[in-house]
Design a protein around this motif. Structure first.
Motif, PDB file in Angstrom:
ATOM      1  N   LEU A 133      -3.385   3.576   6.054  1.00 18.04           N
ATOM      2  CA  LEU A 133      -2.699   5.046   5.380  1.00 18.04           C
ATOM      3  C   LEU A 133      -3.261   6.461   4.755  1.00 18.04           C
TER       4      LEU A 133
ATOM      5  N   GLU B  10       9.778   5.288   3.053  1.00 17.81           N
ATOM      6  CA  GLU B  10       9.664   6.397   3.488  1.00 17.81           C
ATOM      7  C   GLU B  10      10.695   7.428   2.294  1.00 17.81           C
TER       8      GLU B  10
ATOM      9  N   ARG C 201       0.984   5.663  -0.835  1.00 17.74           N
ATOM     10  CA  ARG C 201       0.140   6.927  -0.289  1.00 17.74           C
ATOM     11  C   ARG C 201       0.952   8.482  -0.652  1.00 17.74           C
TER      12      ARG C 201
ATOM     13  N   GLU D 294       6.207  13.288   0.653  1.00 16.28           N
ATOM     14  CA  GLU D 294       7.152  11.887   0.786  1.00 16.28           C
ATOM     15  C   GLU D 294       5.476  11.064   0.684  1.00 16.28           C
TER      16      GLU D 294
ATOM     17  N   PHE E 111       5.044   7.050   1.356  1.00 13.16           N
ATOM     18  CA  PHE E 111       5.253   5.986   2.770  1.00 13.16           C
ATOM     19  C   PHE E 111       4.721   4.646   2.252  1.00 13.16           C
TER      20      PHE E 111
ATOM     21  N   ILE F 246       1.849  11.494   0.562  1.00 10.94           N
ATOM     22  CA  ILE F 246       1.667  12.510   2.337  1.00 10.94           C
ATOM     23  C   ILE F 246       1.987  13.089   3.304  1.00 10.94           C
ATOM     24  N   ALA F 247       2.535  14.392   3.491  1.00 10.92           N
ATOM     25  CA  ALA F 247       3.081  15.214   3.570  1.00 10.92           C
ATOM     26  C   ALA F 247       4.789  15.500   2.186  1.00 10.92           C
TER      27      ALA F 247
ATOM     28  N   ALA G  74       0.654  -1.685   0.143  1.00  5.82           N
ATOM     29  CA  ALA G  74       0.002  -0.341   0.172  1.00  5.82           C
ATOM     30  C   ALA G  74       0.757   1.104  -0.046  1.00  5.82           C
TER      31      ALA G  74
ATOM     32  N   MET H 213       8.199  -0.724   6.842  1.00  6.04           N
ATOM     33  CA  MET H 213       7.610   0.906   6.313  1.00  6.04           C
ATOM     34  C   MET H 213       8.471   1.616   5.546  1.00  6.04           C
TER      35      MET H 213
ATOM     36  N   ALA I 281      -3.733  -1.976   5.296  1.00  9.65           N
ATOM     37  CA  ALA I 281      -2.599  -0.841   4.949  1.00  9.65           C
ATOM     38  C   ALA I 281      -2.790   0.106   3.772  1.00  9.65           C
ATOM     39  N   GLU I 282      -3.945  -0.102   3.274  1.00 13.80           N
ATOM     40  CA  GLU I 282      -4.449   1.646   2.474  1.00 13.80           C
ATOM     41  C   GLU I 282      -5.296   1.813   3.488  1.00 13.80           C
TER      42      GLU I 282
ATOM     43  N   GLY J 211       5.668  17.544   9.341  1.00 13.36           N
ATOM     44  CA  GLY J 211       3.715  16.141   8.542  1.00 13.36           C
ATOM     45  C   GLY J 211       4.868  14.927   8.331  1.00 13.36           C
ATOM     46  N   GLY J 212       5.980  14.685   7.594  1.00 16.36           N
ATOM     47  CA  GLY J 212       6.069  13.047   7.470  1.00 16.36           C
ATOM     48  C   GLY J 212       6.184  12.742   8.871  1.00 16.36           C
TER      49      GLY J 212
ATOM     50  N   SER K 213      -3.301   9.492   7.218  1.00 15.02           N
ATOM     51  CA  SER K 213      -3.473  11.468   6.334  1.00 15.02           C
ATOM     52  C   SER K 213      -4.599  11.823   6.756  1.00 15.02           C
TER      53      SER K 213
ATOM     54  N   VAL L 206       4.094   0.630   2.667  1.00  8.89           N
ATOM     55  CA  VAL L 206       3.314   0.129   3.836  1.00  8.89           C
ATOM     56  C   VAL L 206       3.699  -1.678   2.365  1.00  8.89           C
TER      57      VAL L 206
ATOM     58  N   LEU M 266      -3.952  13.930   9.753  1.00  9.07           N
ATOM     59  CA  LEU M 266      -2.421  14.504   9.754  1.00  9.07           C
ATOM     60  C   LEU M 266      -3.828  16.341   9.043  1.00  9.07           C
TER      61      LEU M 266
ATOM     62  N   PRO N  31      -3.016  -6.494   2.281  1.00  9.66           N
ATOM     63  CA  PRO N  31      -2.509  -4.822   1.835  1.00  9.66           C
ATOM     64  C   PRO N  31      -4.060  -3.815   2.253  1.00  9.66           C
TER      65      PRO N  31
END
Lengths: 88, 255
Positions: free
Chosen positions: B227, A30, A12, A17, A19, A14-15, A10, A28, B223-224, B202-203, B231, A21, B234, B220
């Protein structure tokens, strides 16, 4: 050799970067900068030629250096188990 | 039992099981209908495997470890649970099941301290030794309500996150209570000589958030979702770093 992102991952952005998984392995990763650009390019099915073009357009790097960096990064991703070789 | 807005029904002929459920989750027991129902039977079980495993086959969700096995049809929300009649076993099952539900509803469980100030929940995710229990004890001694010193439950509802009362505690060994509070902020907990609140990238916030997340579903798809939820948190919540001296409850003035 062409490569593809493994199916059980997975990811995505985010911010700023990417990530990644790997749930089965509880890992994980990065990715930032060129690595994130390459990953998203691979996810979109881009060829190495397309990726080099995108890298030279986005970063201060010539085609030869971009291709060398791309090959090294793809090797790292294969060794980390994030990519698999794709049969053409 | 009502936890994090979920109504969980348990039926059992085992007096041992019922006694543990009533004793352990007394404050969360409520009358009325249930969204999910489990027919619970007692089993001895084994010590291993210790880590719960989650799998889904069609509409059947299975969660198991050495001392329990739960199967539930996610369509009818009816299932069975075979479990050892002790708190650790039933806690492990509930943590796994609620974590599964929360992740699918846009939220999650976080290893964190949680407290209430001015009607809002403040969550302090931190790794082992970061000071979750110390912070919670100091906050409680200063009169603040602690939601949990170990695991807090966050849910996304009507466009924002809320923290729910948690029965899962660490060193403080309290019971918790049902309730929910709008999320005021998240402070990433770290050890320091002097209390200090500062900005966090953020990271970095995402990484600590994911490290502190409670999730046993290794698919999976999960996990999706994780995330996506992380997000969303955040984007919706205020994140800051909190360097914590563990000295006293003065930190309450910083949040």
């Amino acid at each position: 050799m062409t490569v593809e992102i493994k199916k059980n991952l997975a990811y995505r952005r985010i911010a700023g970067e990417v990530f990644v998984v790997d749930a089965p392995r509880s890992e994980m990763h990065e990715l930032n900068g060129p690595a994130a650009l390459i990953w998203e390019g691979l996810a979109a099915g881009k060829t190495k030629k397309d990726l080099v073009k995108a890298m030279t357009a986005e970063f201060e790097v010539d085609g030869e250096t971009a291709l060398a960096d791309l090959e090294i990064f793809i090797k790292d991703l294969l060794e980390s188990g994030l990519l698999s070789a794709k049969s053409d | 039992m009502h936890i994090a807005g979920y109504k969980l029904g348990f039926e059992s002929r085992s007096k041992n099981i019922l006694s543990v459920l009533k004793g352990r989750y007394g404050r969360f027991i409520a009358k009325g209908g249930a969204d999910c129902r489990f027919d619970v039977s007692e089993t001895k079980g084994r010590q291993t495997p210790f880590k719960p495993a989650v799998s889904i086959d069609g509409t059947c969700l299975e969660i198991k470890r050495g001392d329990f096995k739960a199967s539930i049809d996610v369509r009818t929300k009816a299932g069975t649970l075979k479990a050892a009649a002790n708190e650790q076993c039933l806690d492990a099952f509930l943590r796994s099941f609620l974590s599964f539900l929360l992740i699918r509803s846009g939220g999650f469980m976080l290893h964190s301290a949680g407290l209430v100030k001015n009607g809002k929940a403040y969550i302090f995710p931190g790794k082992s030794g970061a000071g979750k229990s110390t912070l919670s004890k100091l906050a409680a001694s200063a009169g603040a309500e602690v939601i949990s010193d170990e695991i807090n439950l966050l849910k996304f509802e009507k466009g924002s996150f809320r923290a729910y009362g948690s029965p899962f505690w660490g060193e403080m060994r309290a019971d918790g209570r049902p309730g929910s509070w709008p999320l005021g902020g998240i402070y990433l907990l770290g050890k320091a000589k002097v209390n200090k609140v500062s900005a966090v990238a953020g990271g970095e916030a995402l990484k600590l958030q994911l490290r502190c997340l409670v999730n046993f579903d290794k698919t999976p798809g999960a996990a999706e979702r994780v995330l996506k939820n992380a997000s969303s948190l955040l984007a919706k919540a205020k994140f800051e770093r909190f360097d914590f001296s563990k000295a006293n409850a003065d930190f309450l003035n910083l949040i």
